[in-house]
Write a protein that holds these residues in place. Sequence first.
Motif, PDB file in Angstrom:
ATOM      1  N   TRP A   1       0.749  -1.254   0.067  1.00 10.75           N
ATOM      2  CA  TRP A   1       0.093   0.116  -0.007  1.00 10.75           C
ATOM      3  C   TRP A   1       0.559   1.226  -0.020  1.00 10.75           C
ATOM      4  O   TRP A   1       0.328   2.325   0.487  1.00 10.75           O
ATOM      5  CB  TRP A   1      -0.853  -0.085   1.282  1.00 10.75           C
ATOM      6  N   LEU A   2       1.888   1.258  -0.371  1.00  9.63           N
ATOM      7  CA  LEU A   2       2.931   2.190  -0.759  1.00  9.63           C
ATOM      8  C   LEU A   2       2.374   3.253  -1.422  1.00  9.63           C
ATOM      9  O   LEU A   2       2.884   4.664  -1.343  1.00  9.63           O
ATOM     10  CB  LEU A   2       4.284   1.967  -0.672  1.00  9.63           C
ATOM     11  N   GLY A   3       1.664   3.086  -2.381  1.00  6.72           N
ATOM     12  CA  GLY A   3       1.151   3.942  -3.311  1.00  6.72           C
ATOM     13  C   GLY A   3      -0.468   4.300  -3.125  1.00  6.72           C
ATOM     14  O   GLY A   3      -0.693   5.598  -2.792  1.00  6.72           O
ATOM     15  N   LEU A   4      -1.347   3.216  -2.697  1.00 11.02           N
ATOM     16  CA  LEU A   4      -2.625   3.766  -2.652  1.00 11.02           C
ATOM     17  C   LEU A   4      -2.850   4.362  -1.278  1.00 11.02           C
ATOM     18  O   LEU A   4      -3.904   5.266  -1.251  1.00 11.02           O
ATOM     19  CB  LEU A   4      -3.394   2.347  -2.694  1.00 11.02           C
TER      20      LEU A   4
ATOM     21  N   VAL B   1      -6.075   3.142 -11.614  1.00  9.86           N
ATOM     22  CA  VAL B   1      -6.887   2.196 -10.709  1.00  9.86           C
ATOM     23  C   VAL B   1      -7.178   2.796  -9.184  1.00  9.86           C
ATOM     24  O   VAL B   1      -7.939   2.900  -8.685  1.00  9.86           O
ATOM     25  CB  VAL B   1      -6.126   0.842 -10.226  1.00  9.86           C
ATOM     26  N   PHE B   2      -5.934   3.753  -8.790  1.00 19.06           N
ATOM     27  CA  PHE B   2      -6.397   4.636  -7.617  1.00 19.06           C
ATOM     28  C   PHE B   2      -7.513   5.543  -7.707  1.00 19.06           C
ATOM     29  O   PHE B   2      -8.299   5.664  -6.813  1.00 19.06           O
ATOM     30  CB  PHE B   2      -5.029   5.294  -7.215  1.00 19.06           C
ATOM     31  N   HIS B   3      -7.704   5.906  -9.134  1.00 19.06           N
ATOM     32  CA  HIS B   3      -8.718   7.082  -9.211  1.00 19.06           C
ATOM     33  C   HIS B   3      -9.935   6.398  -9.135  1.00 19.06           C
ATOM     34  O   HIS B   3     -10.874   6.990  -8.597  1.00 19.06           O
ATOM     35  CB  HIS B   3      -8.278   7.713 -10.567  1.00 19.06           C
TER      36      HIS B   3
ATOM     37  N   ALA C   1      -6.565  10.190 -18.760  1.00 20.75           N
ATOM     38  CA  ALA C   1      -5.918  11.591 -18.360  1.00 20.75           C
ATOM     39  C   ALA C   1      -6.045  11.343 -16.511  1.00 20.75           C
ATOM     40  O   ALA C   1      -5.570  12.547 -16.057  1.00 20.75           O
ATOM     41  CB  ALA C   1      -6.702  12.433 -18.850  1.00 20.75           C
ATOM     42  N   SER C   2      -6.631  10.586 -15.916  1.00 19.21           N
ATOM     43  CA  SER C   2      -6.795  10.474 -14.547  1.00 19.21           C
ATOM     44  C   SER C   2      -5.625  10.654 -13.740  1.00 19.21           C
ATOM     45  O   SER C   2      -5.798  10.869 -12.611  1.00 19.21           O
ATOM     46  CB  SER C   2      -7.951   9.301 -14.083  1.00 19.21           C
ATOM     47  N   VAL C   3      -4.765  10.051 -14.306  1.00 21.72           N
ATOM     48  CA  VAL C   3      -3.400  10.392 -13.370  1.00 21.72           C
ATOM     49  C   VAL C   3      -2.778  11.370 -13.120  1.00 21.72           C
ATOM     50  O   VAL C   3      -2.018  11.388 -12.407  1.00 21.72           O
ATOM     51  CB  VAL C   3      -2.193   9.364 -14.197  1.00 21.72           C
TER      52      VAL C   3
ATOM     53  N   GLY D   1     -13.310   7.054  -6.624  1.00 21.62           N
ATOM     54  CA  GLY D   1     -14.568   6.889  -6.987  1.00 21.62           C
ATOM     55  C   GLY D   1     -15.497   5.986  -6.451  1.00 21.62           C
ATOM     56  O   GLY D   1     -16.728   6.586  -6.203  1.00 21.62           O
ATOM     57  N   ALA D   2     -14.889   4.775  -6.269  1.00 21.24           N
ATOM     58  CA  ALA D   2     -15.928   3.716  -5.533  1.00 21.24           C
ATOM     59  C   ALA D   2     -16.274   3.900  -4.230  1.00 21.24           C
ATOM     60  O   ALA D   2     -17.374   3.747  -3.633  1.00 21.24           O
ATOM     61  CB  ALA D   2     -15.271   2.470  -5.956  1.00 21.24           C
ATOM     62  N   LEU D   3     -15.193   4.678  -3.658  1.00 21.01           N
ATOM     63  CA  LEU D   3     -15.302   4.881  -2.185  1.00 21.01           C
ATOM     64  C   LEU D   3     -16.398   6.153  -1.935  1.00 21.01           C
ATOM     65  O   LEU D   3     -16.978   6.158  -0.942  1.00 21.01           O
ATOM     66  CB  LEU D   3     -14.183   5.445  -1.572  1.00 21.01           C
TER      67      LEU D   3
END
Length: 292
Positions: A73-76, A269-271, A288-290, A275-277
């Motif tokens: 989880w170092l990214g998310l 995926v993070f984006h 382009a979401s990055v 959105g799902a949360l």
Amino acid sequence: MPLRKRRIPPWAALLLSVLVALGPAAPVAAAGPAPASAAPDRGWNNWSCKPSAAHPRPVVLVHGTFANSVDNWLGLAPYLVNRGYCVYSLDYGQLPGVPFFHGLGPVARSAGQLDAFVDRVLAATGAPKADLVGHSQGGMMPRHYLKFLGGAAEVNALIGIAPSNRGTDLLGLTRLLRHFPGAEDAIGTTPPALTDQIAGSAFLTRLNAGGDTVPGVRYTVIATRYDQVVTPYRSQFLTGPGVRNVLLQDLCPLDLSEHVAVGTIDRIVFHEVAGALDPANARKTDCASVIG
């Protein structure tokens, strides 16, 4: 355990690196495994965090097989903390004498560990329910908690990133070993979690009997066409009320992330997870979401 090498073409790896680099930088952590106690330095597992009106539920991150509560989880985790969430992660499925590499014990027992951890998070935050985000086994194992351990009363949503919902073949699972140097030597024999995740196992047969979902929980599954571990990738998808299945390449056809990358570094995926949360305020996820 045998491992058949499957290499990502250099051009694909380069493209993925470019996509990741376009996003805002996340806090950089020291290389190598670290205990969960180190996580507050990166903004998560902060037990004094109180959910806001904008994000009223804490988020519990559930790592995958061979992983742990920090490395997965170092990214998310920083991505969500920077967006105002109270974020927590746990270690589960530990085997005696095997450090760092977790998610290896019987999946049903691991679900009990998740149950206890969510109780602790809810007690600390005062929130009535949590949201769960899991990668690989971590996206499937919570379904046992929801279905058999009363988790539906404590969970609002489960977001599975490349989850092993229908299992896979053992060779697919052992492909994970190449991402975790030293794991094969440390583990030695086939751990129970791998046996439980083989397609058609007794554990999965019981888990999926009578329907995939439980009432009152929203389910999101994010899969990649290039998954080489949980195959076929469509076996990850769920059916039933409150389910949303997402293929990553429908969001961004240029995204070539495989099983590990989707849960650890993929900012598209993070984006989509964000959105799902918070679906009421979700923005469209695309290539382009990055940069958002």
